[in-house]
Design an enzyme around this catalytic site. Structure first.
Site, PDB file in Angstrom:
ATOM      1  N   HIS A 123      17.276 -39.162  89.764  1.00 57.22           N
ATOM      2  CA  HIS A 123      16.250 -39.282  90.799  1.00 57.22           C
ATOM      3  C   HIS A 123      15.845 -40.431  90.353  1.00 57.22           C
ATOM      4  CE1 HIS A 123      12.090 -38.812  92.554  1.00 57.22           C
ATOM      5  NE2 HIS A 123      12.543 -37.804  93.262  1.00 57.22           N
ATOM      6  N   ASP A 200      15.123 -34.842  82.414  1.00 53.96           N
ATOM      7  CA  ASP A 200      14.244 -34.765  83.387  1.00 53.96           C
ATOM      8  C   ASP A 200      14.659 -33.350  83.841  1.00 53.96           C
ATOM      9  OD1 ASP A 200      13.189 -34.544  86.046  1.00 53.96           O
ATOM     10  OD2 ASP A 200      14.152 -36.409  86.773  1.00 53.96           O
ATOM     11  N   GLN A 203      13.688 -30.001  88.391  1.00 55.17           N
ATOM     12  CA  GLN A 203      14.679 -29.054  89.007  1.00 55.17           C
ATOM     13  C   GLN A 203      15.086 -27.939  88.192  1.00 55.17           C
ATOM     14  OE1 GLN A 203      14.434 -28.892  92.134  1.00 55.17           O
ATOM     15  NE2 GLN A 203      13.733 -31.134  92.451  1.00 55.17           N
ATOM     16  N   LYS A 226       6.537 -28.393  91.227  1.00 55.99           N
ATOM     17  CA  LYS A 226       8.002 -27.539  91.680  1.00 55.99           C
ATOM     18  C   LYS A 226       8.207 -26.520  90.808  1.00 55.99           C
ATOM     19  CE  LYS A 226       9.857 -32.342  92.364  1.00 55.99           C
ATOM     20  NZ  LYS A 226      10.409 -32.543  93.499  1.00 55.99           N
ATOM     21  N   CYS A 364      15.310 -39.524  97.125  1.00 54.28           N
ATOM     22  CA  CYS A 364      15.032 -40.479  95.982  1.00 54.28           C
ATOM     23  C   CYS A 364      16.117 -40.657  95.122  1.00 54.28           C
ATOM     24  CB  CYS A 364      13.693 -40.070  95.170  1.00 54.28           C
ATOM     25  SG  CYS A 364      12.429 -39.849  96.508  1.00 54.28           S
TER      26      CYS A 364
HETATM   27  N1  PMP Z   1      13.270 -35.710  88.956  1.00 55.34           N
HETATM   28  C1  PMP Z   1      13.816 -34.913  89.710  1.00 55.34           C
HETATM   29  C2  PMP Z   1      15.061 -34.322  89.362  1.00 55.34           C
HETATM   30  C3  PMP Z   1      13.121 -34.690  91.024  1.00 55.34           C
HETATM   31  O1  PMP Z   1      13.626 -33.739  91.691  1.00 55.34           O
HETATM   32  C4  PMP Z   1      11.845 -35.275  91.188  1.00 55.34           C
HETATM   33  C5  PMP Z   1      10.950 -34.827  92.285  1.00 55.34           C
HETATM   34  N2  PMP Z   1      11.866 -34.972  93.441  1.00 55.34           N
HETATM   35  C6  PMP Z   1      11.100 -36.097  90.145  1.00 55.34           C
HETATM   36  C7  PMP Z   1      11.932 -36.305  89.159  1.00 55.34           C
HETATM   37  C8  PMP Z   1      10.001 -36.649  90.431  1.00 55.34           C
HETATM   38  O2  PMP Z   1       8.626 -35.513  90.510  1.00 55.34           O
HETATM   39  P1  PMP Z   1       7.466 -35.820  90.780  1.00 55.34           P
HETATM   40  O3  PMP Z   1       7.573 -36.652  92.307  1.00 55.34           O
HETATM   41  O4  PMP Z   1       6.787 -34.406  90.945  1.00 55.34           O
HETATM   42  O5  PMP Z   1       6.769 -36.902  89.780  1.00 55.34           O
END
Ligand code: PMP
Length: 406
Positions: A123, A200, A203, A226, A364
């Site tokens: 991401h 990270d 998910q 999430k 993203c």
């Molecule tokens: N890493 C992953 C794998 C994500 O799916 C996301 C959110 N789509 C993020 C980081 C960033 O999360 P946040 O926008 O809540 O900071």
């Protein structure tokens, strides 16, 4: 008692509403999960009965708010299997957690010619902070290639690790493809060479039980929103000795030990990294989300989502015009695809008219889209409240869209 998604659905008030006049089929949990009543009530309860600023109050209300906020840290510690509550830092989200590590650990440990290793399925939140750090420090960002199935190439990964590698930062589960990265192999290879690993887990934590000790990682980040909890509430787990050695991130109130105009000394972790008034009710909401998930059983949720992922994949693969993006053997919760002749955004808009909420775009993860030579995908992502009927409706709505574009 075994997990019943139909019963669990009743815990989520929003699932009773419609979307464009149709029953809501929510398939965008990877972007953000809906909230169970228990989370909504925990947040209201703080504001209705226990709210005051925390830590320095000498009155009952402030002590209650402090207990609730600090108690949430213990809930998160147990949830992640961390050894000590001092290893749990509250942030706004996974993005802020990663930026915190880049700005503190990163600035202190990365110099000219050093390297940071990430993967091709990250991401943007786990790309850009490292890229900025590398630019600032004249260091090099190394990227592990992704296979055609959407898996991290582990052989290539090991070859990228070297004397100059200062950190490996990698997703536990890909938000764009659902790939589950074999983390134990990643941490073993990195630790053999004395390289710390940041995972990270944005998910991963909503989809299966995570134990940071068992994974052997040094940092683990996730977002509350999430995990069926509130937005604005994130977590950074860091191994105690690493956090101890890290300089502050933001500075100001609550993170100091003493301040004079000549010199300031700082609190130990985690307070050192939590400047200013935190999201007090958000911490209560996050703890309630974790309690809720523990009540259902994360292993049962994991099985449910794996079963739905298989069911959805089979269903979608029966549509001749559809191509799945991301076919890793080990994947969960995410169905990413493109449909011949229908742009993902058009598909998303048509599905919306049928009550089906999916996401269309680059998720993203623009470098990953480039890897698969697509500008965007349509992505249906699953939560514990999804049922087979949701995927039946998704498939029917896709067929309807294909007919419209014929
Ligand atoms: N890493 C992953 C794998 C994500 O799916 C996301 C959110 N789509 C993020 C980081 C960033 O999360 P946040 O926008 O809540 O900071």
């Amino acid at each position: 008692m075994s997990f019943d998604p139909y019963l669990a659905r009743r815990d989520f008030p929003i699932l009773e509403r419609t979307n464009r006049g149709q029953p809501l089929v929510y398939l965008d949990t990877a972007a953000s999960a809906q909230k169970p009543r228990a989370v909504i009530d925990a947040i209201s309860d703080v504001y209705e009965r226990h709210y005051a600023n925390i830590h320095r109050g000498v009155y009952e209300l402030s002590e209650e708010a402090t207990r609730i906020h600090d108690g949430a840290r213990e809930t998160v510690r147990a949830f992640l299997g961390a050894a000590d509550v001092r290893e749990i830092v509250f942030t706004r989200n996974a993005t802020e957690s990663i930026n915190l590590v880049a700005a503190t650990f990163g600035r202190a440990n990365v110099g000219p010619g050093d390297e940071i290793v990430i993967s091709g399925l990250e991401h943007h939140a786990n790309i850009v902070p490292w890229q900025m750090l590398c630019q600032e420090k004249e260091a090099r960002l190394r990227v592990v290639p992704v296979t055609d199935a959407g898996e991290v190439d582990l052989e290539a990964f090991e070859k990228l690790l070297g004397d100059r590698t200062r950190l490996v930062a990698i997703s536990h589960v890909s938000n764009a493809l659902g790939t589950i990265v074999p983390i134990r192999e990643v941490t073993a290879a990195a630790h053999e060479r004395g390289i710390p690993v940041l995972l990270d887990g944005a998910q991963a934590v909503p989809r299966f039980a995570v134990d940071v000790g068992e994974l052997g990682c040094d940092f683990y980040v996730f977002s509350g929103h999430k995990l069926y909890g509130p937005s604005g509430m994130g977590v950074l787990y860091g191994r105690a000795e690493l956090l101890e050695a890290m300089p502050p991130y933001q500075t100001g109130g609550d993170m100091i030990e003493s301040v004079s105009f000549e010199k300031t000394t700082f609190q130990p972790p985690p307070q050192r990294f939590e400047a200013g008034t935190p999201d007090i009710a958000g911490a209560a909401g996050l703890a309630a989300a974790i309690d809720y998930l523990n009540g259902l059983g994360l292993d049962a949720i994991e099985q449910h989502e794996l079963e739905l992922t298989r069911y959805g994949t089979e269903l979608l693969q029966q549509i001749p015009e559809l191509r799945m993006i991301g076919t890793a053997a080990d994947k969960t919760g995410v169905l990413s695809f493109v449909v011949e002749g229908v742009h993902p955004h058009d598909l998303g808009t048509i599905l919306d008219t049928q009550g089906v909420a999916i996401r269309a775009g680059h998720h993203c993860a623009q470098p990953l889209m480039e890897r698969f030579d697509v500008p965007a995908t349509a992505r249906a992502s699953l939560g514990l409240y999804n049922v087979r009927e949701d995927l039946d409706k998704l498939a029917a709505a896709i067929r309807h869209a294909i007919e419209l574009f014929r």
